[in-house]
Structures are given as C-alpha cells and as structure tokens.
Design a protein around this motif. Structure first.
Motif, PDB file in Angstrom:
ATOM      1  N   LEU A 148     -21.231  28.169 149.611  1.00 21.10           N
ATOM      2  CA  LEU A 148     -20.495  27.153 150.728  1.00 21.10           C
ATOM      3  C   LEU A 148     -19.044  27.066 150.281  1.00 21.10           C
ATOM      4  CD1 LEU A 148     -23.435  24.599 150.972  1.00 21.10           C
ATOM      5  CD2 LEU A 148     -22.782  26.417 152.516  1.00 21.10           C
ATOM      6  N   ARG A 170     -25.664  22.130 147.045  1.00 22.51           N
ATOM      7  CA  ARG A 170     -24.988  21.555 148.167  1.00 22.51           C
ATOM      8  C   ARG A 170     -25.516  19.977 147.759  1.00 22.51           C
ATOM      9  NH1 ARG A 170     -26.785  19.517 152.578  1.00 22.51           N
ATOM     10  NH2 ARG A 170     -28.384  20.805 152.735  1.00 22.51           N
ATOM     11  N   SER A 173     -24.236  18.211 144.937  1.00 23.37           N
ATOM     12  CA  SER A 173     -22.644  18.306 145.254  1.00 23.37           C
ATOM     13  C   SER A 173     -22.635  16.603 146.058  1.00 23.37           C
ATOM     14  CB  SER A 173     -22.166  19.340 146.010  1.00 23.37           C
ATOM     15  OG  SER A 173     -20.792  18.703 146.362  1.00 23.37           O
ATOM     16  N   GLU A 174     -23.377  16.610 146.905  1.00 17.23           N
ATOM     17  CA  GLU A 174     -23.416  15.665 147.772  1.00 17.23           C
ATOM     18  C   GLU A 174     -23.741  14.419 147.194  1.00 17.23           C
ATOM     19  OE1 GLU A 174     -25.755  16.643 151.025  1.00 17.23           O
ATOM     20  OE2 GLU A 174     -24.277  17.720 152.053  1.00 17.23           O
ATOM     21  N   ILE A 208     -20.214  26.066 145.075  1.00 12.17           N
ATOM     22  CA  ILE A 208     -21.378  25.217 145.712  1.00 12.17           C
ATOM     23  C   ILE A 208     -22.173  25.995 146.507  1.00 12.17           C
ATOM     24  CG2 ILE A 208     -21.916  23.246 147.064  1.00 12.17           C
ATOM     25  CD1 ILE A 208     -19.153  21.943 146.204  1.00 12.17           C
ATOM     26  N   GLU A 210     -25.657  26.828 149.013  1.00 15.89           N
ATOM     27  CA  GLU A 210     -27.050  26.509 149.803  1.00 15.89           C
ATOM     28  C   GLU A 210     -28.119  27.154 149.079  1.00 15.89           C
ATOM     29  OE1 GLU A 210     -26.889  24.322 152.749  1.00 15.89           O
ATOM     30  OE2 GLU A 210     -28.946  24.217 151.791  1.00 15.89           O
TER      31      GLU A 210
END
Lengths: 421, 227
Positions: A148, A170, A173-174, A208, A210
């Motif tokens: 990503l 992902r 990271s979030e 990053i 998915e």
C-alpha cells in the motif's frame, strides 16, 4: 606359404560356397555397425532433444513472466550447484532460484524436471554446462500481501535482516499510527516469528501492506530472516499448509537455465516464447513436444535393435548352415587330405583359415557399409572398438562352430568317407 | 626271393570287424612279402580282403594280430601318418584328386604334406607329368577338366611326387577304359622297374594282373595262391 595360397585359391574357386559366406559376413558386420551407428545417432538426438527441452521448459517460464528480468546475471559454478544439491539430498539441480520473499529469504534449489531426469543423468549433463541464474526483477511477494505504501524489502540488507527494515500491515499502521520511515520498538511478546522465536528491539517501517493474514492477526510485522537460516518450505508446508501456503510464485519451480552456450540464452528464450506464447500451456506443450520428438527416436532405436538382432541371428544361422553344407560337400576333400597323411590340425586350420579370411573380409566390408549407412543419421558415426569386440565374438563363435562341424564330419575313417562318395 | 630282403612283409595278419549282424573276418593269417622294384597284383573276389589288406599296409588301421614290417620295422610301432608321408603313395579307383585345384596344385599339396622340399618345384612337377605321359601344359589345368585316364595319371604323379618307396594302387583301372587301363598299369610297372618302387595293385582284372611280377590271390581273407 603354400597352404595360405591354397586357402585363397579355394576361396576364389569355390565361389558357390564362399560367396554366400562372404555376403553373410558383410551382412553381419553391416548390421552390427549400422545398428550401433543408429544407436549412437539416436542417443545424440535424444541428448539434443533433452537439452533443447530442458532449455525451452525453463525459458518459457521466464519468457512468460513479466516480473523476471531475462538479463543474465552472475554465473554459478558447478561446485556451488552440486553443493546445494548435496545439501538438499537430491541428485542434481538444473536450475537455481534465488527467490526472495518479503518475510523470508529462501534459497530454493529445485530438482531437475522429472521427465528429463528419466532420460538423462543431470549430473553428467551439468558437468559440461554452466548454470546461468537470471535476476528476478522485483522481489516477489506472497500475493495476499499488496503493497500500500513504501517499498518491499528487497535490498540485500533487508534480506539478510541487518537493516532491520520491516513491512507492517495496514491495520497495524492504523492502530499504532506508524507510517513508512517511522521507527518503533517491538516488545518480545508482540514480535513472534513464524518459527516461534521472538524479535526484540527497534525496527524501521519500509512499507505498509494489505495482508491476507491480517484478518486473522491484525498486528503483524513481517521480518526478514537471515539468509543463512535454513528454511525447508516443503516440510513446513506439509506440516501446516494453512500457515505455510504454497506461494503462487513457487508454482514456477525454476529460475535457471542449463545451457551449453550461456551467451545464446536470450535467443533461446525468445524463440521459446514465440513458439509457446501461452504461459499456462507452456509446460504441457513442451512436455508434449518433447515426448513427440523423443518417441520416434526411441521407436527407431527399438526397431533397429529388433531388426538388427533378427537379421544378425538369421545371418549367423545361415552362415553356419552354409558352412555345414560346404563341409559336407567337401568331406571328400578332408578325407583325401587325411589319406595323404595331412595332420588333422593342418586340415582343420585350412578350413578355419578360409572361414577367417571370409569373415575378416566380410566384416571389413560390412563395417564400412554399416558405417556409411549410419553416417546418414550421424556425422559422429565411427567404427568403434565396441563394434570390433562384438564382431570378434561373433566371428569366434562362427569359427568354433565350424570346427565342431568339421569334427562331426571327420569322425568317419577317410576310406569310409571316400567309399560312400 | 629272400624274405629278409623284403621292403614290406605282412606276417600272419588277422583283422576282423563287427557289423550289426555278424563279425567279419577280413584277414585270416595272411602272410605276404613285397620287394622294392617289383609290381604285385592282389586279386580276389569282392570281400576277399584285398582292400582291407591295402588299408593295413597303408596304415589306416591296425591289425588285430600279426604284424607288418617295413624295412624290418614294425608298422604298429610307427606313427601311421609319418609312415604314410615318408613311405606310401596311393592311387585310387576314383582318383581322389581335389577338384578345385589344378594338376600342379594337387601334386604340390601332396609334397607339402609329406614335407618334401624341392628347389625348383615347377620343373619337378613338369618332370613328374612328363613321366606319367602328360606334357607341361597340363600343370595349370583344373583336374575336373581332364579325362579319367589323365586324372589317374595325375594321381600316379601325385603318389610318386614324394619319393615314396611303396606305391599302393586300389583298383586304379576300375573307372578306365581298356586302353587307359593298360596305360596306367604300364605306368605303374615302369615306376616299379625304372624307379625301384614297390608297387602293390589291387585289381579284379586277371588280365591286368598278368602284367605284374607277382600275383597274390586272396579268398575269404586268406592268401590262397602266389602266381
């Protein structure tokens, strides 16, 4: 000298018997040399086909892979290849795949194609070849992981783990608010590797992704392992296929070309790509083509063996029948020689020398004829020692049987033989 | 003639052999002497033992009893092949020449087998042919192209080519017409008297036998008369 002259006189004047024997000797030698020549030619052809298809099969894989750079990279030594083969407990490798995965660095050494292995000892084949390893253009990722942001960990430093670059999911990271280039410290409890070990310390986020795995394990850090770490993918996969699924990239189980002429690699690859432009048919088509080419050669070898053996057997049988007939007809001559007090050894030697001359002459002519015929198939046809050995054995057997025939006809007393006449 | 001076002496020769049906007594106590420089005829009916006697003298077989002395030496103690090579020349009814060979080659073969060495074989063969009444042009002819009489002359030439002192002739005229038969017997007679050979001829023909110096008649395996 007189006896030797006598042998040639007999051969010349008894053409009725000696000519068929000579012709049969020609036929015997012709058969041996021709069949042997065809065999050698067939083996050469099989070798050529095997080489061609070894190359083409590999080449097609590459030609159909946009992610693989067909540019030639470094050459591996035969020693390296053999060492790898030995370490993996297989006979030999036809190609070496230096496959880098985002999470793990694999050195995957692939067995030779099973079909080709049947036909050829790849160790012997490789002994005269160089192994050319093609560079993989971009590091191949497990398909579930889509990049990503940032980059894949594909550098040498990434691969061996010293740069401590990692990919994060992902979700991670979030949750943690970490982006590309950020550094974070992982606690032991959160950085468990696939093999059950833990990583501690700081990591730099290289990218990053998915990840298909993220759904099950939302906080996933992908850490490269050391290159030296032995990793047996197949074994892991066999134990736990869910955790270690076969990556798509591994369906192409090769990354090297075995070529006699590495410089020609690109041309071969291009040609193969043109011939077989559909990736999914490539292997099957090549296998089919290979078998299609091999089948007639093998058939020719088997047929030539059968026909050659049959003709040879018939020729030897006829040779002995004619010999028996000629000895029967010449029994009177043997008896006269005995009456003249010719020692048995001399009278036998005269007959056997006659057969020797016929066999030697016939074999010489037959060998040349067989060689000329075999040259239609191969330029490398030669009258080799093996053929001479076979001919000597056949000739010896013929002479031995001739002596036995002589002995049978010589059991009667000469006077009785002449009285019967 | 004195028995002790005989070149060949047959003493109390006995020979029998078995057939499926019976035992045939081919020779029963036959005693004969043969001298060098003489021609002998052995006559008798078929089965009288003439050819058997000749076979024994030629060394083809051994006597069951009795002995054959050659120059006083017992034949049974000699190697038969060596004896034949050194002492015996043979002439047969059917000539027994080797058909694919020429006249010269047939003669030379006998010389080679006997180990008879000659410096100029070519001339020697021509001399032999001349002696038997054939000219030198015959030397290169295949024997199959010759008449019966000519073939028999070649057989005689072959027999004497090794300088054998005993010449055995088994029905040498059996296949020949009267004229040729007479010529062959004359030839053998000359061999005996001019060359000093001991010629022993087995024949049915009393007329030809009359030409010999001595006739032995055999009947039932015994010598019944000397003429």
């Amino acid at each position: 000298m007189f006896y030797v002259r006598l042998v040639f006189v007999n051969i010349r004047r008894l053409m009725k018997y000696t000519l068929p024997l000579f012709c049969l000797a020609v036929l015997i030698a012709g058969c041996v040399c021709y069949v042997s020549g065809v065999h050698r030619a067939s083996e050469e052809m099989l070798d050529t086909v095997a080489r061609k298809y070894t190359t083409v099969i590999r080449a097609v894989m590459y030609a159909s892979r946009p992610d693989i750079d067909l540019g030639q990279s470094r050459e591996m030594t035969l020693g390296e290849v053999q060492a790898m083969a030995k370490a993996d407990g297989v006979a030999a490798y036809t190609g070496i795949m230096n496959h880098m995965c985002a999470l793990r660095v694999w050195h995957i050494n692939l067995p030779a194609d099973s079909i080709l292995q049947k036909d050829r000892e790849m160790v012997n084949c490789a002994a005269n070849e160089q192994v050319v390893v093609f560079a993989v253009k971009n590091t191949e990722f497990i398909p579930e992981m889509t990049l990503l942001a940032g980059r894949h960990i594909s550098d040498a430093n990434d691969a061996d783990g010293t740069s401590r670059h990692v990919l994060i999911s992902r979700e991670m990271s979030e949750i943690f608010g970490v982006g590309v280039g950020d550094t974070f410290t992982a606690a032991a409890a959160t950085s468990e590797r696939g093999d059950g070990l833990f990583y501690n310390g700081s990591f730099c986020v290289a990218g990053i992704v998915e990840s298909g795995f993220a759904g099950q394990n939302r906080v996933h850090i992908f850490v490269p392992l050391e290159t030296a770490l032995p990793y047996n993918f197949d074994a892991h996969h066999a134990m736990d296929p869910d955790t270690y699924p076969v990556p798509e990239s591994l369906s192409f189980r090769s990354a090297g070309l075995v070529l006699a002429d590495p410089d020609n690699a690109l041309a071969v690859v291009s040609e193969a790509a043109e011939i077989l432009n559909r990736e999914d048919f490539a292997l099957q088509a090549n296998d089919y083509e290979y078998k299609k080419e091999v089948y007639p050669i093998r058939t020719m070898m088997e047929l030539s063996d059968i026909i050659g053996t049959a003709v040879l057997a018939c020729a030897v049988v006829f040779f002995l029948l004619i010999t028996a007939q000629s000895v029967r007809v010449r029994a009177r001559e043997i008896a006269v020689l005995r009456l003249l007090a010719c020692p048995r050894t001399v009278s036998y030697a005269l007959f056997l020398l006659e057969k020797c001359v016929l066999l030697a002459g016939g074999f010489a002519v037959g060998s040349v004829c067989g060689w000329i015929l075999a040259r239609q198939y191969t330029q490398n046809a030669s009258i080799i020692l093996g053929d001479v050995g076979i001919l000597l054995a056949i000739g010896g057997a013929c002479l031995l049987l001739t002596a036995l025939i002589l002995l049978c006809y010589d059991l009667k007393k000469p006077m009785e033989v002449l009285s019967d006449e | 003639m004195n028995n002790e001076s005989a070149l060949l002496s047959v003493r109390h020769a006995v020979y029998d052999y078995r057939t499926k049906a019976e035992t045939v007594h081919a020779l029963r106590d036959v005693s004969l002497d043969f001298h060098a420089g003489m021609m002998y005829a052995v006559v008798g009916r078929s089965g009288s033992g003439k050819s058997t006697l000749l076979s024994m003298i030629a060394g083809f077989d051994r006597l069951k009893a009795g002995e054959i002395l050659v120059n006083g030496e017992n034949l049974s103690k000699m190697d038969p092949e060596t004896y034949r090579r050194k002492h015996v020349g043979m002439v047969f009814q059917a000539y027994h020449l080797i058909p694919q060979l020429t006249v010269s080659e047939n003669i030379r073969l006998a010389m080679e087998i006997a180990g008879y060495v000659c410096n100029d074989v070519h001339s020697y063969v021509n001399t032999l042919l001349e002696k038997v009444g054939l000219d030198a042009s015959y030397a290169k002819k295949r024997v199959t192209r010759l008449s019966g009489g000519e073939q028999q002359r070649v057989a005689v030439a072959r027999a004497v080519s090794t300088h054998a002192d005993i010449l055995l002739a088994d029905e040498p005229t059996g296949n020949l017409d009267d004229e040729n038969a007479e010529m062959i017997v004359d030839l053998l007679y000359r061999m005996a008297h001019e060359d000093g050979k001991c010629v022993i001829m087995v024949t049915h023909s009393l007329e030809l036998a009359q030409k010999c110096d001595q006739i032995y008649r055999l009947a039932g395996g015994k010598n019944v008369a000397e003429v």
